[in-house]
Each structure stands twice: as structure tokens, then as C-alpha cells.
Design a protein around this motif. Structure first.
Motif, PDB file in Angstrom:
ATOM      1  N   THR A  59       0.833  -1.211   0.000  1.00  0.00           N
ATOM      2  CA  THR A  59       0.000   0.000   0.000  1.00  0.00           C
ATOM      3  C   THR A  59       0.866   1.258   0.000  1.00  0.00           C
ATOM      4  OG1 THR A  59      -0.159  -0.074   2.427  1.00  0.00           O
ATOM      5  CG2 THR A  59      -1.922  -1.127   1.170  1.00  0.00           C
ATOM      6  N   LEU A  63      -0.216   0.917  -4.249  1.00  0.00           N
ATOM      7  CA  LEU A  63      -1.284   0.007  -4.652  1.00  0.00           C
ATOM      8  C   LEU A  63      -2.544   0.289  -3.842  1.00  0.00           C
ATOM      9  CD1 LEU A  63       1.177  -1.581  -5.891  1.00  0.00           C
ATOM     10  CD2 LEU A  63      -0.152  -3.652  -5.417  1.00  0.00           C
ATOM     11  N   GLY A  67      -5.987  -4.227  -4.345  1.00  0.00           N
ATOM     12  CA  GLY A  67      -4.858  -4.809  -5.060  1.00  0.00           C
ATOM     13  C   GLY A  67      -3.803  -5.361  -4.119  1.00  0.00           C
ATOM     14  N   VAL A  70      -5.108  -8.638  -2.568  1.00  0.00           N
ATOM     15  CA  VAL A  70      -5.043  -9.786  -3.479  1.00  0.00           C
ATOM     16  C   VAL A  70      -3.606 -10.284  -3.615  1.00  0.00           C
ATOM     17  CG1 VAL A  70      -5.336 -10.512  -5.874  1.00  0.00           C
ATOM     18  CG2 VAL A  70      -7.122  -9.174  -4.749  1.00  0.00           C
ATOM     19  N   LEU A  71      -2.663  -9.345  -3.798  1.00  0.00           N
ATOM     20  CA  LEU A  71      -1.266  -9.752  -3.945  1.00  0.00           C
ATOM     21  C   LEU A  71      -0.734 -10.403  -2.667  1.00  0.00           C
ATOM     22  CD1 LEU A  71       0.356  -6.804  -5.962  1.00  0.00           C
ATOM     23  CD2 LEU A  71      -0.186  -9.121  -6.746  1.00  0.00           C
TER      24      LEU A  71
END
Length: 298
Positions: A59, A63, A67, A70-71
Motif C-alpha cells: 500500500t 497500490l 490490489g 489480493v497480492l
């Protein structure tokens, strides 16, 4: 006891219960792996740290929340597969002490890897949850603690439904009951262990986000695993229900003990009270409140 004293006691107990739900969430990660493989995964705390540090670092790189989530889930899935292939499978059928030492070494490897990838600085994790208390019938409750407990409770409910109603969950339970019988009916233990470690990684992610938002994402976050050990002893190492009940009991009693017994012993009782309870349980009922008793025949 007057009304205000009673409300204060209830407020303390509720705060402890909300913390206890988060203790239980960490303990469930232990239970998942122990039930299916008999391994006491001391690396669970490092997994909590790794998940939280990966998420917050992503973050900070720009991101969005979804996102990064999920990663991080993908990273924890990859971690689960790697651990099963590189650690658990080569050490299959070894002694419990050997497996325990392997997970202890794994915890240091994960902490070192996290330091190598993301550095050693403390990160602030903001989940957008207010920490302001609100009042209900004269009782003040932390908004963050309540939301965190609700998220942890939802995770517990999902895991319970998963174990009870899905084919993979039923396979987990079959392996936990009898590995040889599970092999006899054609279950693939390697795939089940990968799924278990992946599930433990997902639990570690949720626990890491909640504890990281409360304490900050730092390397001492891995020590949250120490809070789960008394919960495991009290509830039983192989019982998800035991982890939930024991987490609530430990959370409430340690807060009440700190407030009402702390002044008589000089304070600091919250740090060791849970371990005193665990020691008593080990002396009286070594399998815990909900753990399966081992029956040996000679």
C-alpha cells in the motif's frame, strides 16, 4: 456493588472479550496445522508479521487496498505451497520435536526474509476503522475492537462452514481423525497439507492486519504468537471451538485480573496471568477443555 461499579466491570469484561476474539484468531492458525499434520507451527507468528508487512508495504508503494490484499493473499498462498514442499514433505514421519524445531527455524527465516524485502522500520497501518469509543447503556466500547472482533468472528464462521460443508473441509477432518484411513480411501495428503498451510496463511493475513492496525506493523508483531499459546493449552491444540472459547475466556479474565487483582500484586498481571491459567490447566487437564484425550493401550 453499586451500579457504576457493575457497569465498569462489564466494560472491562467486554474489552477483554473483544481482545480474546483476536487471540482466538491467531490460535486457529495453530489448530488448522496441528489437526491435520500434528505439527505445532511456531512460525505462525512470523506468518502474521510477514502478511502484515507485505500488505502495508504494497500500500505504501501506491497500490490500492484491494490490489494489495489480493497480492498478499497470493504471497501467502505461495508461502504455504513452499513450506509444504520444502519443509513439511521432506520431514514427513519425523518426530514431533524435529517438526517443531523446523517450524522454529522457519519463523526466523520468514522474519529475515521480511526484513530483507521490506526493511526494519515501523509501519503505520490504517484500515479506516475509527478507534473512538461509543456508549451503550453507560458502557463505553471501542469501535475498533468491536469491528475487529466482528471481522475475526466472520473469519471463524467461514472456517467453520468450510470444515463442515465443503469437500476439502471434510478431507481436512478425515486427515485429522486418521491419516492412514485417509490415505486408504485415496486422499492426497500432500495436497491437503498445502491447502492447510494456505488456509493458515490466510488466517495469518487477517490477524496481521487487525493486530498491525492496533499495534503498528513492526517485528515485535510476531510475538503475538505468545498470546495464542495459553489459548491453545486451555482450549486444546486440536479444537477450533476450543480456540474460540479459550480466547474469550483468556481475554476477559486477564483484563479483569489486571483491574481487580493488579493493585494487590503491583500491576503487570495481564502479562502473565494467562500463562498461570495455562499451567493450572496442564496440571488438571493436559488435553485442554475441548482437546481429544490420548488413549494409550499396552
Amino acid at each position: 456493588m453499586d451500579w457504576f461499579t457493575f457497569l465498569f466491570a462489564v466494560e472491562v469484561a467486554i474489552g477483554g472479550l473483544l481482545s480474546g476474539v483476536m487471540y482466538a484468531l491467531v490460535a486457529i492458525g495453530f489448530v488448522l496445522i496441528y489437526k491435520t499434520s500434528g505439527v505445532l507451527n511456531f512460525a505462525q507468528g512470523a506468518m502474521v508479521l510477514f502478511a502484515a508487512l507485505t500488505f502495508v508495504s504494497l500500500t505504501e508503494m501506491g497500490l490500492p487496498f484491494a490490489g494489495a490484499l489480493v497480492l498478499t493473499l497470493l504471497a501467502m498462498t505461495l508461502l504455504g505451497i513452499t513450506v509444504e514442499r520444502a519443509v513439511l514433505r521432506p520431514l514427513a514421519n519425523r518426530s514431533p520435536m524435529t517438526l517443531f524445531m523446523a517450524t522454529l527455524g522457519l519463523s526466523y527465516i520468514l522474519e529475515g526474509l521480511a526484513q530483507l524485502l521490506w526493511g526494519t522500520q515501523v509501519h503505520r497501518l490504517d484500515l479506516g476503522i475509527s478507534n473512538d469509543p461509543f456508549e451503550v447503556a453507560g458502557i463505553f466500547i471501542s469501535t475498533f475492537d468491536l469491528v475487529a472482533a466482528a471481522i475475526a468472528g466472520a473469519m471463524v464462521a467461514v472456517l467453520t462452514a468450510f470444515f463442515r460443508f465443503t469437500r476439502t473441509g471434510l478431507a481436512f477432518r478425515a486427515v485429522a481423525d486418521d491419516q492412514f484411513a485417509a490415505l486408504a480411501v485415496g486422499l492426497r495428503l500432500d495436497r491437503i497439507w498445502i491447502a492447510v498451510w494456505t488456509a493458515a496463511g490466510v488466517v495469518a493475513l487477517v490477524a496481521g492486519l487487525l493486530w498491525g492496525a492496533r499495534l503498528g506493523v513492526q517485528f515485535s508483531l510476531s510475538l503475538v504468537v505468545l498470546k495464542a499459546l495459553p489459548v491453545l493449552v486451555l482450549g486444546g491444540f486440536d479444537s477450533v471451538l476450543g480456540a474460540i472459547v479459550a480466547g474469550l475466556l483468556i481475554g476477559a479474565t486477564e483484563k479483569l485480573a489486571e483491574v481487580y487483582l493488579g493493585p494487590f500484586v503491583g500491576g503487570g498481571i495481564e502479562g502473565w496471568f494467562a500463562y498461570a491459567v495455562a499451567l493450572v490447566v496442564l496440571l488438571v487437564r493436559p488435553s485442554g477443555l475441548f482437546g481429544q484425550k490420548l488413549v494409550e493401550r499396552f
